[in-house]
Design a protein around this motif. Structure first.
Motif, PDB file in Angstrom:
ATOM      1  N   THR A  76       0.842  -1.196   0.000  1.00  0.00           N
ATOM      2  CA  THR A  76       0.000   0.000   0.000  1.00  0.00           C
ATOM      3  C   THR A  76       0.871   1.238   0.000  1.00  0.00           C
ATOM      4  O   THR A  76       1.928   1.279   0.618  1.00  0.00           O
ATOM      5  CB  THR A  76      -0.935   0.043   1.224  1.00  0.00           C
ATOM      6  OG1 THR A  76      -0.159   0.008   2.427  1.00  0.00           O
ATOM      7  CG2 THR A  76      -1.897  -1.120   1.214  1.00  0.00           C
ATOM      8  N   GLU A  77       0.414   2.235  -0.707  1.00  0.00           N
ATOM      9  CA  GLU A  77       1.131   3.498  -0.764  1.00  0.00           C
ATOM     10  C   GLU A  77       0.217   4.567  -0.193  1.00  0.00           C
ATOM     11  O   GLU A  77      -0.867   4.811  -0.707  1.00  0.00           O
ATOM     12  CB  GLU A  77       1.492   3.828  -2.199  1.00  0.00           C
ATOM     13  CG  GLU A  77       2.330   5.065  -2.336  1.00  0.00           C
ATOM     14  CD  GLU A  77       2.745   5.305  -3.769  1.00  0.00           C
ATOM     15  OE1 GLU A  77       2.866   6.472  -4.126  1.00  0.00           O
ATOM     16  OE2 GLU A  77       2.929   4.327  -4.519  1.00  0.00           O
ATOM     17  N   TYR A  78       0.653   5.178   0.877  1.00  0.00           N
ATOM     18  CA  TYR A  78      -0.153   6.197   1.551  1.00  0.00           C
ATOM     19  C   TYR A  78       0.550   7.520   1.433  1.00  0.00           C
ATOM     20  O   TYR A  78       1.671   7.701   1.888  1.00  0.00           O
ATOM     21  CB  TYR A  78      -0.357   5.811   3.016  1.00  0.00           C
ATOM     22  CG  TYR A  78      -1.032   6.875   3.837  1.00  0.00           C
ATOM     23  CD1 TYR A  78      -2.361   7.225   3.612  1.00  0.00           C
ATOM     24  CD2 TYR A  78      -0.336   7.541   4.835  1.00  0.00           C
ATOM     25  CE1 TYR A  78      -2.977   8.199   4.359  1.00  0.00           C
ATOM     26  CE2 TYR A  78      -0.948   8.528   5.598  1.00  0.00           C
ATOM     27  CZ  TYR A  78      -2.266   8.854   5.351  1.00  0.00           C
ATOM     28  OH  TYR A  78      -2.889   9.816   6.091  1.00  0.00           O
ATOM     29  N   LYS A  79      -0.111   8.460   0.776  1.00  0.00           N
ATOM     30  CA  LYS A  79       0.429   9.811   0.668  1.00  0.00           C
ATOM     31  C   LYS A  79      -0.549  10.761   1.313  1.00  0.00           C
ATOM     32  O   LYS A  79      -1.703  10.850   0.919  1.00  0.00           O
ATOM     33  CB  LYS A  79       0.635  10.187  -0.787  1.00  0.00           C
ATOM     34  CG  LYS A  79       1.706   9.389  -1.464  1.00  0.00           C
ATOM     35  CD  LYS A  79       1.895   9.825  -2.890  1.00  0.00           C
ATOM     36  CE  LYS A  79       2.968   8.981  -3.552  1.00  0.00           C
ATOM     37  NZ  LYS A  79       3.132   9.351  -4.953  1.00  0.00           N
ATOM     38  N   SER A  80      -0.076  11.475   2.285  1.00  0.00           N
ATOM     39  CA  SER A  80      -0.926  12.440   2.992  1.00  0.00           C
ATOM     40  C   SER A  80      -1.291  13.598   2.065  1.00  0.00           C
ATOM     41  O   SER A  80      -0.469  14.058   1.283  1.00  0.00           O
ATOM     42  CB  SER A  80      -0.193  12.972   4.227  1.00  0.00           C
ATOM     43  OG  SER A  80      -0.948  13.962   4.838  1.00  0.00           O
ATOM     44  N   LEU A  81      -2.520  14.035   2.158  1.00  0.00           N
ATOM     45  CA  LEU A  81      -2.973  15.165   1.355  1.00  0.00           C
ATOM     46  C   LEU A  81      -2.403  16.487   1.859  1.00  0.00           C
ATOM     47  O   LEU A  81      -2.424  17.498   1.163  1.00  0.00           O
ATOM     48  CB  LEU A  81      -4.497  15.235   1.339  1.00  0.00           C
ATOM     49  CG  LEU A  81      -5.188  14.047   0.691  1.00  0.00           C
ATOM     50  CD1 LEU A  81      -6.696  14.182   0.840  1.00  0.00           C
ATOM     51  CD2 LEU A  81      -4.820  13.922  -0.769  1.00  0.00           C
ATOM     52  N   ASP A  82      -1.885  16.492   3.082  1.00  0.00           N
ATOM     53  CA  ASP A  82      -1.323  17.701   3.676  1.00  0.00           C
ATOM     54  C   ASP A  82       0.039  18.052   3.097  1.00  0.00           C
ATOM     55  O   ASP A  82       0.486  19.195   3.203  1.00  0.00           O
ATOM     56  CB  ASP A  82      -1.201  17.548   5.185  1.00  0.00           C
ATOM     57  CG  ASP A  82      -2.558  17.367   5.847  1.00  0.00           C
ATOM     58  OD1 ASP A  82      -3.554  17.862   5.287  1.00  0.00           O
ATOM     59  OD2 ASP A  82      -2.609  16.720   6.903  1.00  0.00           O
ATOM     60  N   SER A  83       0.714  17.104   2.498  1.00  0.00           N
ATOM     61  CA  SER A  83       2.084  17.332   1.992  1.00  0.00           C
ATOM     62  C   SER A  83       2.082  18.028   0.666  1.00  0.00           C
ATOM     63  O   SER A  83       1.329  17.880  -0.192  1.00  0.00           O
ATOM     64  CB  SER A  83       2.828  16.014   1.852  1.00  0.00           C
ATOM     65  OG  SER A  83       2.886  15.375   3.091  1.00  0.00           O
TER      66      SER A  83
END
Length: 82
Positions: free
Chosen positions: A75-82
């Protein structure tokens, strides 16, 4: 536990149930597993995919594998805050 006869997800109990030739049964509580190893919705989605589409693979991962490492790898999790 001799040979695996069947493996399926039981929606009534929320368990993946493994039935063996010698009449022994292993029931994996999927909700308890999620509470222990899932960090985000992507990991939960991956486990749900395995539960519904490959319950034998799910059972193998939980009983013999390292679910935390597996989930971090697939799984690849990228925060929307970055």
């Amino acid at each position: 536990m001799d040979r695996l006869v069947s493996c399926e997800f039981n929606m009534d109990t929320a368990c993946v149930e493994l039935n063996f030739f010698d009449d022994s049964i292993i029931a994996i509580d999927t909700i308890a597993v999620e509470k222990e190893v899932v960090d985000n919705m992507y990991q939960r989605s991956e486990l749900n995919y395995l539960i519904y589409n490959d319950p034998v693979g799910y059972a193998d991962l939980i009983l013999n594998g390292d679910p935390e490492t597996y989930l971090k790898t697939v799984t690849e999790y990228k925060s929307l805050d970055s």
